[in-house]
Write a protein that holds these residues in place. Structure first.
Motif, PDB file in Angstrom:
ATOM      1  N   LYS A 109       0.841  -1.198   0.000  1.00 27.04           N
ATOM      2  CA  LYS A 109       0.000   0.000   0.000  1.00 27.04           C
ATOM      3  C   LYS A 109       0.881   1.255   0.000  1.00 27.04           C
ATOM      4  O   LYS A 109       0.603   2.229  -0.690  1.00 27.04           O
ATOM      5  N   LYS A 110       1.970   1.218   0.753  1.00 30.46           N
ATOM      6  CA  LYS A 110       2.890   2.350   0.789  1.00 30.46           C
ATOM      7  C   LYS A 110       3.536   2.559  -0.584  1.00 30.46           C
ATOM      8  O   LYS A 110       3.661   3.699  -1.042  1.00 30.46           O
ATOM      9  N   ARG A 113       1.052   4.199  -2.896  1.00 27.79           N
ATOM     10  CA  ARG A 113       0.907   5.630  -2.592  1.00 27.79           C
ATOM     11  C   ARG A 113       2.109   6.418  -3.101  1.00 27.79           C
ATOM     12  O   ARG A 113       1.964   7.529  -3.614  1.00 27.79           O
ATOM     13  N   GLU A 117       1.908   9.380  -5.853  1.00 25.70           N
ATOM     14  CA  GLU A 117       2.440  10.714  -5.538  1.00 25.70           C
ATOM     15  C   GLU A 117       3.471  11.148  -6.581  1.00 25.70           C
ATOM     16  O   GLU A 117       3.470  12.289  -7.024  1.00 25.70           O
TER      17      GLU A 117
END
Length: 126
Positions: A109-110, A113, A117
């Motif tokens: 999930k990181k 993201r 970004e």
């Protein structure tokens, strides 16, 4: 002097057979024309060599009698490769360093993201 022998003599390739293969594959051009390994070169010709994802642009200054030492290479050729090519290669290396290792599985999930970004900051479209 033959082009494959010249490229070997100025230390563009480690062996003459590698230089010959590069000519046969079309990775070596003289004045933007594909050439054969036996093509003779002359002073003042422009040579383009594709090696390690870089198109090196060389100008023949003189013909060496045989393979020369690394310190003497600049007497026989002039490197006119633009600096942007090397900067682009450095950017490719940096992007590969961030890439996940093979076999690491799906992005977390990181990671997702971080990717989103990055895409938003660099205005990439899906």
């Amino acid at each position: 002097m033959r082009i494959d022998k010249y490229l070997w003599a100025i230390r563009m390739f480690k062996t003459r057979s590698i230089a010959t293969e590069a000519c046969k594959k079309g990775q070596v051009k003289i004045n933007s024309n594909n050439i054969k390994p036996a093509k003779d070169i002359y002073i003042g010709e422009k040579i383009t060599v594709r090696k390690n994802q870089i198109n090196y642009q060389l100008e023949v200054l003189d013909i060496p009698p045989s393979r020369v030492g690394a310190k003497l290479v600049d007497l026989y050729r002039k490197d006119t490769t633009p600096k942007e090519v090397f900067e682009h290669l450095e950017l490719l290396k940096q992007s590969k360093d961030y890439y996940r290792q093979k076999g690491a599985g799906r992005p977390s999930k990181k990671d997702r993201r971080d990717i989103e970004e990055y895409q938003e900051n660099n205005n990439f479209e899906n």
